[in-house]
Scaffold this motif. Structure first.
Motif, short mmCIF file in Angstrom:
data_model
loop_
_atom_site.label_atom_id
_atom_site.label_comp_id
_atom_site.label_asym_id
_atom_site.label_seq_id
_atom_site.Cartn_x
_atom_site.Cartn_y
_atom_site.Cartn_z
N LEU A 108 0.86 -1.17 0.00
CA LEU A 108 0.00 0.00 0.00
C LEU A 108 0.90 1.23 0.00
O LEU A 108 1.74 1.40 0.88
CB LEU A 108 -0.90 0.03 1.23
CG LEU A 108 -1.79 1.28 1.36
CD1 LEU A 108 -2.80 1.35 0.21
CD2 LEU A 108 -2.51 1.29 2.71
N GLU A 150 -1.21 -0.76 -4.45
CA GLU A 150 -2.42 0.06 -4.37
C GLU A 150 -1.99 1.42 -3.83
O GLU A 150 -1.19 1.49 -2.89
CB GLU A 150 -3.44 -0.58 -3.43
CG GLU A 150 -4.75 0.20 -3.35
CD GLU A 150 -5.81 -0.49 -2.50
OE1 GLU A 150 -6.62 0.23 -1.89
OE2 GLU A 150 -5.82 -1.73 -2.45
N ALA A 191 -4.89 0.70 7.78
CA ALA A 191 -4.72 -0.42 6.85
C ALA A 191 -4.10 -1.62 7.54
O ALA A 191 -4.49 -2.77 7.28
CB ALA A 191 -3.85 0.01 5.66
N GLN A 215 -7.01 -3.14 9.44
CA GLN A 215 -8.26 -3.48 8.77
C GLN A 215 -8.13 -4.06 7.37
O GLN A 215 -9.13 -4.47 6.79
CB GLN A 215 -9.15 -2.22 8.69
CG GLN A 215 -9.49 -1.66 10.05
CD GLN A 215 -10.25 -0.35 9.97
OE1 GLN A 215 -10.44 0.22 8.90
NE2 GLN A 215 -10.69 0.14 11.11
N ALA A 216 -6.94 -4.12 6.82
CA ALA A 216 -6.78 -4.59 5.44
C ALA A 216 -5.67 -5.64 5.39
O ALA A 216 -5.09 -6.00 6.41
CB ALA A 216 -6.46 -3.41 4.52
N LYS A 217 -5.40 -6.13 4.20
CA LYS A 217 -4.39 -7.18 4.02
C LYS A 217 -3.27 -6.69 3.09
O LYS A 217 -3.35 -6.88 1.88
CB LYS A 217 -5.04 -8.43 3.40
CG LYS A 217 -5.93 -9.18 4.35
CD LYS A 217 -5.09 -9.98 5.32
CE LYS A 217 -5.97 -10.91 6.12
NZ LYS A 217 -5.23 -11.59 7.15
N PHE A 218 -2.29 -6.05 3.67
CA PHE A 218 -1.12 -5.61 2.92
C PHE A 218 0.12 -6.21 3.57
O PHE A 218 0.16 -6.39 4.79
CB PHE A 218 -1.01 -4.08 2.88
CG PHE A 218 -2.10 -3.43 2.09
CD1 PHE A 218 -2.01 -3.35 0.70
CD2 PHE A 218 -3.22 -2.93 2.72
CE1 PHE A 218 -3.03 -2.76 -0.04
CE2 PHE A 218 -4.24 -2.35 1.98
CZ PHE A 218 -4.15 -2.26 0.60
#
Length: 166
Positions: free
Chosen positions: A22, A52, A69, A72-75
């Motif tokens: 990210l 991204e 991120a 809460q996200a997958k990086f």
């Protein structure tokens, strides 16, 4: 003068599984930010990493976006990009110090972050540092994140066992 010195650069890591980065950029100086992103994208592509890109209002928001991120996200890793040019007030010091400190703290908590937020005296310095054909600090930040991802993956496969350390 540091600009005239040669520096050693680590070879980019090689990955056997996909990497997702990210890139969080503060586009306050849009042309400089665009060059930083271009450098980061090119370096990530050289490793086969997916990228991204998200934009945030300023350099102080970059670490907050990365923290969100990370939760809460997958990086696999993060690239912090932006530019702070010294002005007439102490706001420059606050933005430089606080954004850098927050990014460092996230790294110490385990996030794989390359810090490419430029802190410069003037626009000319920023342009040279951001230029992918120049100092390519965006590419350097992406490389740093990728090296940390590789290190994290290397150590994640090692088990420590149970009991006391030998």
């Amino acid at each position: 003068m540091a600009a005239n010195e040669t520096h050693y650069t680590l070879a980019l890591p090689v990955f056997d599984k996909p990497v997702k980065l990210l890139v969080v950029v503060a586009p306050y100086y849009k042309d400089i930010a665009d060059n930083l992103v271009a450098g980061a994208r090119a370096t990530a592509a050289a490793c086969g990493a997916e990228v991204e890109v998200i934009e945030v209002p300023g350099a102080l928001e970059v670490p907050t976006a990365i923290a969100l991120a990370e939760r809460q996200a997958k990086f696999d890793g993060y690239v912090a990009l932006g530019c702070v040019i010294r002005g007439e007030t102490t706001h420059y010091d606050t933005v430089c110090n606080d954004s850098s400190r927050a990014i460092s703290l996230l790294g110490l908590q385990g996030a794989c972050i390359g810090n490419g937020i430029l802190t410069v005296e003037n626009r000319a310095q920023a342009e040279v540092r951001a230029d992918p054909a120049g100092q390519n600090k965006g590419g350097g930040a992406a490389a740093a994140a990728l090296h940390l991802v590789a290190l994290s993956r290397k150590w994640a496969t090692q088990t420590k066992g149970i009991g006391f350390r030998a």
